[in-house]
Each structure stands twice: as C-alpha cells, then as structure tokens.
Design a protein around this motif. Sequence first.
Motif, PDB file in Angstrom:
ATOM      1  N   GLY A   1     -19.905   2.089  11.874  1.00 32.36           N
ATOM      2  CA  GLY A   1     -20.681   0.876  11.676  1.00 32.36           C
ATOM      3  C   GLY A   1     -21.384   0.737  10.342  1.00 32.36           C
ATOM      4  N   LEU A   2     -21.079   1.593   9.378  1.00 33.56           N
ATOM      5  CA  LEU A   2     -21.683   1.444   8.056  1.00 33.56           C
ATOM      6  C   LEU A   2     -20.995   0.352   7.239  1.00 33.56           C
ATOM      7  CD1 LEU A   2     -22.285   5.157   7.001  1.00 33.56           C
ATOM      8  CD2 LEU A   2     -23.985   3.482   7.702  1.00 33.56           C
ATOM      9  N   LEU A   3     -19.738   0.103   7.551  1.00 29.44           N
ATOM     10  CA  LEU A   3     -18.961  -0.940   6.883  1.00 29.44           C
ATOM     11  C   LEU A   3     -18.377  -1.868   7.932  1.00 29.44           C
ATOM     12  CD1 LEU A   3     -16.845   1.135   4.323  1.00 29.44           C
ATOM     13  CD2 LEU A   3     -18.790  -0.327   3.798  1.00 29.44           C
ATOM     14  N   PRO A   4     -18.198  -3.143   7.582  1.00 29.17           N
ATOM     15  CA  PRO A   4     -17.521  -4.039   8.517  1.00 29.17           C
ATOM     16  C   PRO A   4     -16.059  -3.632   8.654  1.00 29.17           C
ATOM     17  CG  PRO A   4     -17.901  -5.148   6.424  1.00 29.17           C
ATOM     18  CD  PRO A   4     -18.579  -3.809   6.342  1.00 29.17           C
ATOM     19  N   PRO A   5     -15.445  -3.918   9.797  1.00 33.07           N
ATOM     20  CA  PRO A   5     -14.044  -3.540   9.978  1.00 33.07           C
ATOM     21  C   PRO A   5     -13.130  -4.247   8.977  1.00 33.07           C
ATOM     22  CG  PRO A   5     -14.911  -4.637  11.938  1.00 33.07           C
ATOM     23  CD  PRO A   5     -15.998  -4.596  10.933  1.00 33.07           C
TER      24      PRO A   5
ATOM     25  N   GLU B  52      -9.920  -6.241   7.733  1.00 33.91           N
ATOM     26  CA  GLU B  52      -8.988  -7.247   8.226  1.00 33.91           C
ATOM     27  C   GLU B  52      -7.649  -7.012   7.536  1.00 33.91           C
ATOM     28  OE1 GLU B  52     -10.595 -11.159   7.660  1.00 33.91           O
ATOM     29  OE2 GLU B  52     -12.586 -10.499   8.248  1.00 33.91           O
ATOM     30  N   HIS B  53      -6.708  -6.400   8.254  1.00 33.68           N
ATOM     31  CA  HIS B  53      -5.414  -6.053   7.668  1.00 33.68           C
ATOM     32  C   HIS B  53      -4.533  -7.286   7.538  1.00 33.68           C
ATOM     33  CE1 HIS B  53      -6.150  -1.746   7.838  1.00 33.68           C
ATOM     34  NE2 HIS B  53      -6.715  -1.962   9.012  1.00 33.68           N
ATOM     35  N   GLU B  54      -3.832  -7.362   6.414  1.00 32.94           N
ATOM     36  CA  GLU B  54      -2.887  -8.444   6.174  1.00 32.94           C
ATOM     37  C   GLU B  54      -1.453  -7.936   6.098  1.00 32.94           C
ATOM     38  OE1 GLU B  54      -3.800 -10.715   2.727  1.00 32.94           O
ATOM     39  OE2 GLU B  54      -5.816 -11.186   3.392  1.00 32.94           O
ATOM     40  N   GLY B  55      -1.262  -6.643   6.152  1.00 36.19           N
ATOM     41  CA  GLY B  55       0.075  -6.079   6.005  1.00 36.19           C
ATOM     42  C   GLY B  55       0.354  -5.713   4.559  1.00 36.19           C
ATOM     43  N   HIS B  56       1.403  -4.958   4.348  1.00 38.35           N
ATOM     44  CA  HIS B  56       1.835  -4.530   3.018  1.00 38.35           C
ATOM     45  C   HIS B  56       0.738  -3.765   2.270  1.00 38.35           C
ATOM     46  CE1 HIS B  56       5.377  -6.938   3.644  1.00 38.35           C
ATOM     47  NE2 HIS B  56       4.627  -8.019   3.784  1.00 38.35           N
ATOM     48  N   GLY B  57      -0.113  -3.054   3.000  1.00 35.50           N
ATOM     49  CA  GLY B  57      -1.147  -2.258   2.354  1.00 35.50           C
ATOM     50  C   GLY B  57      -2.350  -3.059   1.901  1.00 35.50           C
ATOM     51  N   TYR B  58      -2.368  -4.344   2.182  1.00 32.51           N
ATOM     52  CA  TYR B  58      -3.493  -5.180   1.773  1.00 32.51           C
ATOM     53  C   TYR B  58      -4.450  -5.388   2.938  1.00 32.51           C
ATOM     54  CZ  TYR B  58      -1.216  -6.500  -2.579  1.00 32.51           C
ATOM     55  OH  TYR B  58      -0.655  -6.473  -3.809  1.00 32.51           O
ATOM     56  N   HIS B  59      -5.672  -5.586   2.586  1.00 34.02           N
ATOM     57  CA  HIS B  59      -6.656  -6.020   3.567  1.00 34.02           C
ATOM     58  C   HIS B  59      -7.714  -6.819   2.834  1.00 34.02           C
ATOM     59  CE1 HIS B  59      -9.754  -2.942   2.533  1.00 34.02           C
ATOM     60  NE2 HIS B  59      -8.708  -2.246   2.181  1.00 34.02           N
ATOM     61  N   ASN B  60      -8.369  -7.692   3.579  1.00 37.03           N
ATOM     62  CA  ASN B  60      -9.432  -8.485   2.979  1.00 37.03           C
ATOM     63  C   ASN B  60     -10.630  -7.596   2.733  1.00 37.03           C
ATOM     64  OD1 ASN B  60      -8.217 -11.008   2.830  1.00 37.03           O
ATOM     65  ND2 ASN B  60      -8.658 -11.433   4.966  1.00 37.03           N
ATOM     66  N   SER B  61     -11.065  -7.579   1.530  1.00 38.16           N
ATOM     67  CA  SER B  61     -12.228  -6.791   1.187  1.00 38.16           C
ATOM     68  C   SER B  61     -12.998  -7.545   0.121  1.00 38.16           C
ATOM     69  CB  SER B  61     -11.802  -5.428   0.668  1.00 38.16           C
ATOM     70  OG  SER B  61     -12.908  -4.605   0.517  1.00 38.16           O
ATOM     71  N   SER B  62     -14.266  -7.671   0.332  1.00 37.64           N
ATOM     72  CA  SER B  62     -15.084  -8.412  -0.613  1.00 37.64           C
ATOM     73  C   SER B  62     -15.797  -7.454  -1.550  1.00 37.64           C
ATOM     74  CB  SER B  62     -16.110  -9.253   0.144  1.00 37.64           C
ATOM     75  OG  SER B  62     -16.999  -8.393   0.836  1.00 37.64           O
ATOM     76  N   GLU B  63     -16.416  -8.017  -2.543  1.00 31.75           N
ATOM     77  CA  GLU B  63     -17.247  -7.220  -3.439  1.00 31.75           C
ATOM     78  C   GLU B  63     -18.401  -6.599  -2.654  1.00 31.75           C
ATOM     79  OE1 GLU B  63     -16.888  -6.373  -6.733  1.00 31.75           O
ATOM     80  OE2 GLU B  63     -14.904  -7.258  -6.524  1.00 31.75           O
ATOM     81  N   GLU B  64     -18.798  -7.267  -1.560  1.00 29.42           N
ATOM     82  CA  GLU B  64     -19.886  -6.717  -0.750  1.00 29.42           C
ATOM     83  C   GLU B  64     -19.487  -5.367  -0.147  1.00 29.42           C
ATOM     84  OE1 GLU B  64     -22.609  -7.445   3.201  1.00 29.42           O
ATOM     85  OE2 GLU B  64     -21.532  -9.160   2.375  1.00 29.42           O
ATOM     86  N   LYS B  65     -18.237  -5.220   0.266  1.00 31.18           N
ATOM     87  CA  LYS B  65     -17.800  -3.946   0.835  1.00 31.18           C
ATOM     88  C   LYS B  65     -17.870  -2.849  -0.222  1.00 31.18           C
ATOM     89  CE  LYS B  65     -14.587  -2.284   4.237  1.00 31.18           C
ATOM     90  NZ  LYS B  65     -13.480  -2.684   5.115  1.00 31.18           N
TER      91      LYS B  65
END
Length: 122
Positions: free
Chosen positions: A28-32, A34-47
């Motif tokens: 719970g230190l980081l939000p889960p 969100e996988h998009e496939g092909h090794g990508y996931h949504n990640s913001s500067e906040e993460k």
Amino acid sequence: MKQRMRIGDLTEQAKVTQRTVRSYEYIGLLPPTEHEGHGYHNSSEEKLARLRKIDQFKQLGLSLDEIRDVIDLSFTGSSGIQPKQKVLAILRKHLAEADRKFGDLQANIERFERFLAAKQQL
C-alpha cells in the motif's frame, strides 16, 4: 495527467528494482499498476515522486510501516506541514529509543569493565 512508462524506466529513474515497486504496491505504499500489455503500464510522475519520497523517509530511518503512516500526507495539501510534523514526531521517538539503547550499552560497558577489573585482581 498520467504518462505511459515502462516499469523498467520507472525503476531506473527511481533507482529501485521491479520487485521493490511490486512489494510497495502490495503493502500500500504505491497505488497499483494499471497494466497495458507489452511491458507498459500507466505510471505518473506522482508514482516516481512517491518512490523518491519513500527513499528519503528510509534514509531518515523510518520503517515501512511508519512510511505508510505519512506517505499520503506528503502528497495531499499544499503546505506540507502536517507530514513534516508527523515525521518529526517519529524521528523524536527514534531518538528517544536510540538514547535508551545507548544508556543500556553504557551500563553494559561499565559492567564488563568492573568484571574485567575484578578478574585481573585474581
């Protein structure tokens, strides 16, 4: 706005391992992620900022449980006073514990010195 980022890019920038990111998500230190496939996931500067803040807190000696108590405060509100006050309270607690341990060590040293002095007189 979220940017598309490979987990490898995120971990490289934050100087942590993928296992660390997944572990922090799990506890719970980081939000889960969100996988998009092909090794990508949504990640913001906040993460990335959260990973860096976690590292700063660890450098101060906070445990992961203590970090979990303050990490969200670091990213809410504009003043940042509340998380700083909470971190200072935790650090004061750490200092008091270190002082107590130091006192115990000093007492042990004195006992050892008395014991050795008594044995040398034999």
